[in-house]
Design a protein around this motif. Structure first.
Motif, PDB file in Angstrom:
ATOM      1  N   MET A  99      12.132  41.719  21.804  1.00 12.06           N
ATOM      2  CA  MET A  99      11.908  42.041  23.105  1.00 12.06           C
ATOM      3  C   MET A  99      10.543  41.641  23.731  1.00 12.06           C
ATOM      4  N   GLN A 100       9.633  41.874  23.018  1.00 14.28           N
ATOM      5  CA  GLN A 100       8.185  41.665  23.234  1.00 14.28           C
ATOM      6  C   GLN A 100       8.267  40.245  23.717  1.00 14.28           C
ATOM      7  N   ASP A 101       8.770  39.115  23.260  1.00 20.51           N
ATOM      8  CA  ASP A 101       8.824  37.775  23.471  1.00 20.51           C
ATOM      9  C   ASP A 101       9.223  37.743  25.254  1.00 20.51           C
ATOM     10  N   ILE A 102      10.338  38.338  25.492  1.00 16.01           N
ATOM     11  CA  ILE A 102      10.796  38.564  26.670  1.00 16.01           C
ATOM     12  C   ILE A 102       9.911  38.876  27.677  1.00 16.01           C
ATOM     13  N   VAL A 103       8.953  40.171  27.553  1.00 18.32           N
ATOM     14  CA  VAL A 103       8.277  40.652  28.234  1.00 18.32           C
ATOM     15  C   VAL A 103       7.274  39.646  28.514  1.00 18.32           C
ATOM     16  N   HIS A 104       6.674  39.236  27.397  1.00 16.18           N
ATOM     17  CA  HIS A 104       5.434  38.231  27.602  1.00 16.18           C
ATOM     18  C   HIS A 104       5.906  36.885  28.406  1.00 16.18           C
ATOM     19  N   ASP A 108       6.170  37.809  32.094  1.00 18.18           N
ATOM     20  CA  ASP A 108       4.607  37.954  32.644  1.00 18.18           C
ATOM     21  C   ASP A 108       4.190  36.686  32.874  1.00 18.18           C
ATOM     22  N   VAL A 109       4.360  35.717  31.984  1.00 21.48           N
ATOM     23  CA  VAL A 109       3.786  34.340  32.328  1.00 21.48           C
ATOM     24  C   VAL A 109       4.420  33.562  33.481  1.00 21.48           C
ATOM     25  N   ILE A 110       5.916  33.757  33.640  1.00 24.40           N
ATOM     26  CA  ILE A 110       6.563  33.131  34.745  1.00 24.40           C
ATOM     27  C   ILE A 110       6.010  33.871  36.085  1.00 24.40           C
ATOM     28  N   HIS A 111       6.166  35.121  36.265  1.00 28.32           N
ATOM     29  CA  HIS A 111       5.608  35.489  37.330  1.00 28.32           C
ATOM     30  C   HIS A 111       4.136  35.395  37.692  1.00 28.32           C
ATOM     31  N   LEU A 119      19.882  40.791  28.432  1.00 29.40           N
ATOM     32  CA  LEU A 119      19.928  40.886  29.871  1.00 29.40           C
ATOM     33  C   LEU A 119      19.636  42.323  30.261  1.00 29.40           C
ATOM     34  N   ARG A 120      20.189  43.399  29.431  1.00 25.76           N
ATOM     35  CA  ARG A 120      19.579  44.957  30.016  1.00 25.76           C
ATOM     36  C   ARG A 120      18.202  44.816  29.908  1.00 25.76           C
ATOM     37  N   PHE A 121      17.507  44.460  28.802  1.00 24.56           N
ATOM     38  CA  PHE A 121      16.205  44.549  28.617  1.00 24.56           C
ATOM     39  C   PHE A 121      15.482  43.872  29.996  1.00 24.56           C
ATOM     40  N   THR A 138      15.869  29.453  29.986  1.00 28.21           N
ATOM     41  CA  THR A 138      15.275  29.415  28.423  1.00 28.21           C
ATOM     42  C   THR A 138      13.694  29.577  28.271  1.00 28.21           C
ATOM     43  N   ALA A 139      12.919  29.657  29.374  1.00 27.73           N
ATOM     44  CA  ALA A 139      11.780  29.857  29.121  1.00 27.73           C
ATOM     45  C   ALA A 139      11.427  31.312  29.098  1.00 27.73           C
TER      46      ALA A 139
END
Length: 246
Positions: free
Chosen positions: A1-6, A9-12, A43-45, A220-221
């Motif tokens: 899940m931390q990958d999704i957070v990271h 953050d990168v995309i934003h 997706l929920r995360f 995917t990113a």
């Protein structure tokens, strides 16, 4: 899940930087999460991180996921090629269809919406790269299709959508987005106060934002690679386009 957070953050941060460099407000562009094959848990995360705009390419997958997370305050857009026999199903969960690209689809959408006595938001999809492997109305015919959409009270035209050329040559990609922005400017003369531009993905979002994108689509990113190539998820039974779809 931390990958999704990271990854979020990168995309934003990339979106923010592109807006600042373009002289646009930081909140001028929305992120749409392309949900192809994304698990309910992931997706929920992501929604829990504040993401509320979701886009699905396949009607059946969208139907299943929309039902699973119907308790969440999200907005579903359909971003894949839409066959007329799937209209009834997609209207059950998508509040906006970003891929209106032909007259017969417009007519069938109107018929179904009249039957249900309601309206829906739509985007006109334009094939700005002129690639035969991609869906979308030809740029020269886009205004005619826009006028056709305007004939129907059931259809609320919210904007235009395109998939940029999948190329390492930035100016060739930029041209695709400039074409869409040009069509938008012509469409505004038909009486619209505002039309959104859904264009740009992980590989070209900066260029898209520079050219006026208001929605970028990324999958995917943020969520990682998929089991199958993007072309598998882009449509259901029609020609499979090439290039980057998120």
């Amino acid at each position: 899940m931390q990958d999704i957070v990271h990854n979020l953050d990168v995309i934003h941060q990339r979106m923010k930087n592109a807006c600042l460099q373009s002289g646009r407000p930081e909140d001028a562009v929305r992120l749409l999460l392309a949900t192809k094959t994304v698990s309910e848990e992931n997706l929920r995360f992501a929604v829990g991180q504040g993401e509320v705009l979701l886009g699905e390419n396949r009607v059946q997958d969208g139907s299943r996921m929309a039902e699973k997370i119907k308790d969440l305050p999200v907005e579903w857009h359909f971003i894949g090629h839409l066959q007329t026999n799937k209209i009834k199903e997609v209207l059950r969960w998508a509040t906006c269809i970003q891929s209106v690209d032909r007259t017969d689809l417009v007519e069938k959408l109107d018929q179904r919406l009249q039957f249900e006595q309601r309206k829906t938001d739509v985007f006109v999809q334009v094939n700005t790269s002129y690639e035969p492997s991609k869906f979308g109305v030809e740029p020269e015919k886009a205004l005619d299709l826009i006028r056709e959409v305007m004939r129907y009270d059931t259809l609320n035209l919210k904007g235009l959508m395109t998939i940029g050329l999948f190329s390492a040559e930035a100016e060739r990609v930029r041209k695709c987005f400039q074409v869409l922005a040009g069509i938008r400017n012509q469409a505004l003369e038909l009486g619209f106060e505002h039309l959104e531009l859904s264009m740009g993905m992980s590989g070209d979002l900066e260029i898209a934002i520079e050219e006026g994108a208001t929605i970028i689509r990324v999958g995917t990113a943020i969520f990682g690679p998929r089991v199958y190539p993007d072309s598998f998820y882009w449509n259901e039974g029609s020609v499979k386009p090439t290039g980057n779809s998120s």
